[in-house]
Design a protein around this motif. Structure first.
Motif: not given
Length: 271
Positions: A227-229, A232-233, A239-240
């Motif tokens: 997730v971290l890499v 951003e979108q 996560l949504s």
């Protein structure tokens, strides 16, 4: 995963060190005891210690583990971590712990100076071509090398659904019991000269449920390397999607719940 990709993923955690310390799970006490079973002495290295999740488990109740370590009254723990931000958080949360900068490929300890090397959710980041000789060097004869991984118990149907919704970047290799068994059966152990250094590997799993809310589970998943890499979108969309899934499930929509997990251990003995 090639070396550059592994470096990108493994170096991502420092950006969320505080959240990692807050939301990542600790390790099952029984798993730690099994990892240390019959270690020749009390000196334990937590390698790739992160923010100290495994260090805290090792030091929380020395008496609980003394029976697992031959002749040991107290466990002596040294934590080694390469990421400066993670090391700062480890020292903040465990101010009395001995915590050193260093890596699996360059361990800042003398030869045969520890009786066990443990790695919590970290061994898959090691470059074992370099780390294997280093781990063998610092381990005393008869010492133990053990990797511990917290995995999601997808025998629960809603957890299996979470894995499908999140995708492999969120819950991927080593993250469920079956994939963990397969991924660690022949991997993540020293390869160069390994036959001369270590005996046959063993695996075991220990229940380790975690109390969570939907929000805290999303926060936990947001600290995972996949997730971290993400751009951003894509991260926000992933996560949504997970939030919507958790809100739709009766097991997770109404406040606190138990996230079923296991701590899996891969253990091998130094010859």
């Amino acid at each position: 995963m090639d070396q550059d990709e592994r470096q990108l993923h493994s170096s991502s955690f420092g950006t969320v060190a505080v959240a990692y310390a807050e939301h990542r799970p600790d390790y099952a006490r029984a798993a730690v005891d099994w990892a240390l079973e019959n270690a020749p002495g009390p000196r334990v290295l937590d390698l790739g210690a992160g923010t100290g999740k495994l260090t805290a488990t090792l030091t929380a109740s020395p008496a609980a583990s003394s029976a697992a370590v031959s002749g040991a009254e107290d466990i002596e723990v040294i934590a080694v971590e390469p990421d400066p931000a993670m090391l700062i958080e480890l020292r903040r949360s465990l101010p009395t712990a001995r915590a050193l900068p260093g890596s699996a490929e360059a361990i800042p300890l003398p030869d045969a100076s520890v009786d066990a090397v443990l790695a919590g959710n970290a061994m898959h980041w090691f470059d074992m071509a370099a780390a294997g000789p280093e781990i063998a060097r610092v381990l005393a004869p008869g010492g133990v090398l053990a990797g511990l991984w917290n995995v999601f118990d997808d025998e629960a149907e809603w957890v299996a659904g979470l894995a499908r919704v999140g995708g492999s970047a969120v819950i991927g290799p080593r993250d469920t019991p079956a994939t963990w068994r397969t991924a660690t059966a022949a991997m993540h152990l020293p390869k160069t000269g390994g036959a001369a250094w270590f005996g046959s590997p063993e695996q075991a799993e220990f229940p380790h449920g975690q109390r969570r809310t939907a929000d805290s589970l999303v926060a936990t998943l947001a600290t995972r390397a996949g997730v971290l890499v993400m751009p951003e979108q894509e991260q926000e969309a992933t996560l949504s999607r997970i939030r919507e899934y958790l809100a739709s499930r009766p097991e997770t929509a109404g406040g606190e719940f138990t996230l079923p997990m296991l701590t899996g251990v891969l253990r091998v003995r130094r010859l």
